[in-house]
Design an enzyme around this catalytic site. Structure first.
Site, short mmCIF file in Angstrom:
data_model
loop_
_atom_site.label_atom_id
_atom_site.label_comp_id
_atom_site.label_asym_id
_atom_site.label_seq_id
_atom_site.Cartn_x
_atom_site.Cartn_y
_atom_site.Cartn_z
N ASN A 173 -27.55 21.07 -2.79
CA ASN A 173 -27.72 21.56 -4.16
C ASN A 173 -27.32 20.55 -5.22
O ASN A 173 -27.91 20.52 -6.30
CB ASN A 173 -26.97 22.88 -4.36
CG ASN A 173 -25.48 22.74 -4.17
OD1 ASN A 173 -25.01 22.08 -3.24
ND2 ASN A 173 -24.70 23.36 -5.04
N LYS A 196 -22.77 13.15 6.80
CA LYS A 196 -24.02 13.85 7.09
C LYS A 196 -24.44 14.63 5.85
O LYS A 196 -23.90 15.71 5.56
CB LYS A 196 -23.89 14.81 8.27
CG LYS A 196 -25.25 15.39 8.70
CD LYS A 196 -25.13 16.60 9.61
CE LYS A 196 -25.06 17.88 8.84
NZ LYS A 196 -26.32 18.20 8.11
N PRO A 197 -25.40 14.12 5.09
CA PRO A 197 -25.93 14.93 3.99
C PRO A 197 -26.93 15.94 4.54
O PRO A 197 -27.42 15.79 5.66
CB PRO A 197 -26.63 13.89 3.12
CG PRO A 197 -27.10 12.84 4.10
CD PRO A 197 -26.05 12.81 5.19
N GLY A 247 -20.10 23.66 1.52
CA GLY A 247 -21.17 24.49 2.03
C GLY A 247 -20.77 25.94 2.08
O GLY A 247 -19.95 26.41 1.28
N GLU A 269 -14.94 23.11 0.27
CA GLU A 269 -15.40 23.83 -0.92
C GLU A 269 -16.54 24.74 -0.48
O GLU A 269 -17.58 24.26 -0.04
CB GLU A 269 -15.86 22.91 -2.03
CG GLU A 269 -16.15 23.70 -3.30
CD GLU A 269 -16.92 22.93 -4.33
OE1 GLU A 269 -18.07 23.32 -4.63
OE2 GLU A 269 -16.39 21.92 -4.84
N LEU A 270 -16.32 26.05 -0.63
CA LEU A 270 -17.22 27.02 -0.02
C LEU A 270 -17.89 27.90 -1.07
O LEU A 270 -18.12 27.46 -2.19
CB LEU A 270 -16.43 27.84 1.01
CG LEU A 270 -15.62 26.99 2.00
CD1 LEU A 270 -14.79 27.85 2.92
CD2 LEU A 270 -16.53 26.05 2.80
N CYS A 303 -22.43 25.91 -7.00
CA CYS A 303 -21.29 26.64 -6.45
C CYS A 303 -20.43 27.28 -7.54
O CYS A 303 -19.80 28.31 -7.31
CB CYS A 303 -20.44 25.72 -5.58
SG CYS A 303 -19.84 24.25 -6.44
N GLU A 401 -23.00 36.47 -2.54
CA GLU A 401 -23.48 35.32 -3.30
C GLU A 401 -25.00 35.20 -3.17
O GLU A 401 -25.53 35.18 -2.07
CB GLU A 401 -22.81 34.04 -2.79
CG GLU A 401 -23.19 32.80 -3.58
CD GLU A 401 -22.49 31.55 -3.08
OE1 GLU A 401 -22.20 30.66 -3.89
OE2 GLU A 401 -22.23 31.46 -1.85
#
Length: 532
Positions: A173, A196-197, A247, A269-270, A303, A401
């Site tokens: 994103n 790893k993107p 993610g 970060e979720l 996010c 979400e």
């Protein structure tokens, strides 16, 4: 209905890929993927119109293991590189990002489908982050004198050593911000990085890597692999000395569990279901404009974007009218310039989620005040900015979400109710509070369960305050990026204590009883004189 955008002549190239995304650029970037020469390939499509975009080699678990081997060998030399030289490299990277931003903007839009404006904010973010850590790393990482056990006799120093090789798993994103910012801090701390993107936006991550090497980063210090987490996730965890993941909460829980078994650190970060509170003394026009900026950047695929709006009953009617009117004026469409306000969703699965959440809410009695439908006439993944009311707990959108351009409006009578409802979620990433009284706004903000809370702003004030930590509470994650915590988490603290003349055990000439009495008296004297 959001305004449909008809591309201007200057944006006529939107029917294909932007001019800077050339075959030569794509070939150079995909060659940066760490994979075997005969690797299988995977392709990606541009969200705007579905054009073929990337053609990547796929990394295997063996490739990931080899990437770690090379990164670990390079890391030892990189860690020994003076911070002043790391700083020079990072500041050159800063300049290259700004100078070559048109490439980055085109790539981000082509891979993600966001607007030019939203893509540009990622360029700004990386400029700020690279400059901040380039110029502050020495302060954070330098040896620190600490108070010794015995004043004057114990010389104590805190040292910071890099973790080693950091695994960074970054999402689709925000493909530049999330790919580069975490790598920047890890690299400045003296670590190597294996990243790893998300495959959908790997080109932007590879562009960052390419510029970092052009800036002077030594070979192998930063490696990028491409592949599904189900295939190479185990190898990424097995080789890591530290995990940085952005993610979903479900994936974050699994990564935290795996990291715990290995006894390595992890920063996560979720997800979020972020609230915005409009108090009864808010400037309604500014709050309505702020709500647009809070809910619809990157088509809501952010996010820290707002999905829950709590508005004081006394100003609800005025606020809703202003917010709906501003939302309906937004231009939605595809353009590789600054002429549109809302772009495309990024993946078919995200379009399905948004559609299902809205349809479920409407079927159960929710009212659509703006938007509420997909726009296949504009492109395969467009969805209108959507405002819902009359949302109730049995609706999926109420507490799950959405990660799309959808917000639900609720009202409250008393501020205590607003705070309680804002906090009635397992998440705690970001929040926004609006009031003409700054002190009142800050007081409410301090009671909201979220890692960052903005007063009279959506999210950029806290996010852009790079000297302060940013991260989530509860199901929104662990750890922080930005500020001192954002670089120190990539280090191991070591205490070196040098004891001189006399320690805690008595010298041979003094009995243990006498020595205990002397130490007891010393402790009492230290307390009396305020010694810390």
């Amino acid at each position: 209905m959001a305004t449909t955008h008809t591309p201007s002549p200057a944006a006529a190239r939107t029917q294909g890929l932007p001019a800077s995304v050339t075959p030569a650029l794509l070939k150079r970037l995909t060659a940066r993927v760490f994979a075997a020469p005969n690797a299988a390939r995977v392709t990606t499509s541009a969200p705007y119109f579905g054009h073929l975009l990337g053609d990547f080699p796929v990394s295997t678990p063996d490739d990931v293991e080899a990437a770690f081997t090379r990164a670990r060998a390079a890391q030892a030399t990189w860690a020994a590189t003076p911070i002043a030289e790391r700083k020079r490299i990072m500041l050159r990277f800063h300049d290259l990002v700004l100078a070559r931003q048109e490439e980055a903007l085109d790539l981000m839009q082509a891979e993600n489908g966001k607007t030019r404006r939203d893509a540009f904010l990622e360029v700004v973010d990386i400029g700020i982050v690279s400059r901040y850590y380039a110029r502050n790393a020495a302060k954070y990482l330098s040896p620190k004198r600490r108070r010794g056990a015995i004043p004057l006799l114990t010389h104590t120093t805190e040292l910071r050593h890099p973790k080693g090789v950091v695994t960074v798993i970054s999402p689709w994103n925000y493909p530049l911000s999330m790919a580069a910012s975490d790598a920047i801090a890890a690299l400045m701390a003296g670590n190597a990085v294996v990243q790893k993107p998300d495959t959908q936006t790997a080109l932007t991550a590879l562009w960052s890597l390419d510029l970092m090497y052009e800036a002077g980063l030594p070979a192998d210090v930063w490696q990028i692999v491409v592949g599904r987490g189900s295939s190479i996730g185990g190898a990424l965890m097995a080789g890591a000395d530290y995990m940085m993941f952005t993610g979903s909460t479900a994936s974050g829980r699994q990564i935290a569990s795996d990291a715990g078994r290995r006894l390595i650190g992890a920063s996560l970060e979720l997800g979020g279901k972020n609230p915005m509170i409009v108090l009864d003394d808010a400037d309604i026009d500014k709050a309505a404009a702020g709500a647009v900026n809070a809910c619809f950047p990157s088509a809501g695929q952010l996010c820290v974007s707002v999905e829950r709006l709590y508005v004081a009953e006394s100003v609800r009617e005025k606020f809703v009218a202003a917010f709906v009117e501003r939302t309906k004026r937004l231009k939605i469409g595809a353009a590789y310039d600054y002429s549109v306000d809302v772009g495309s969703l990024t993946t078919p699965s995200q379009l399905r989620t948004v559609t299902e959440h809205v349809e479920d809410a409407v079927a159960k009695g929710a009212t659509v005040l703006a938007g509420g439908r997909a726009r296949p006439d504009l492109g395969p993944l467009f969805y209108e900015p959507t405002i819902l009311t009359d949302v109730t707990p049995e609706m999926t959108v109420y507490d799950h979400e959405t990660f799309g351009p959808v917000v639900s409006i609720y009202s409250f009578r008393h501020v205590e109710e607003a705070i309680a409802r804002a906090n009635a979620t397992p998440y705690g990433l970001n929040a926004s509070v609006w009031s003409r009284n700054g002190a009142r706004g800050r007081a409410v903000a301090a009671r909201v369960h979220a890692g960052t809370v903005n007063v009279n702003e959506a999210f950029a004030a806290a996010w852009g305050s790079i000297d302060a930590p940013m991260g989530g509470m509860g199901d929104s994650g662990l750890g922080r990026r930005h500020g001192a915590e954002g670089i120190l988490k990539y280090t191991e603290a070591q205490t070196v204590a040098h004891q001189r003349i006399q320690g805690f055990y008595p010298p041979q000439r003094i009995s243990p009883e006498t020595w205990a009495a002397l130490l007891t008296g010393t402790l009492k004297i230290m307390k009396a004189f305020g010694v810390r």
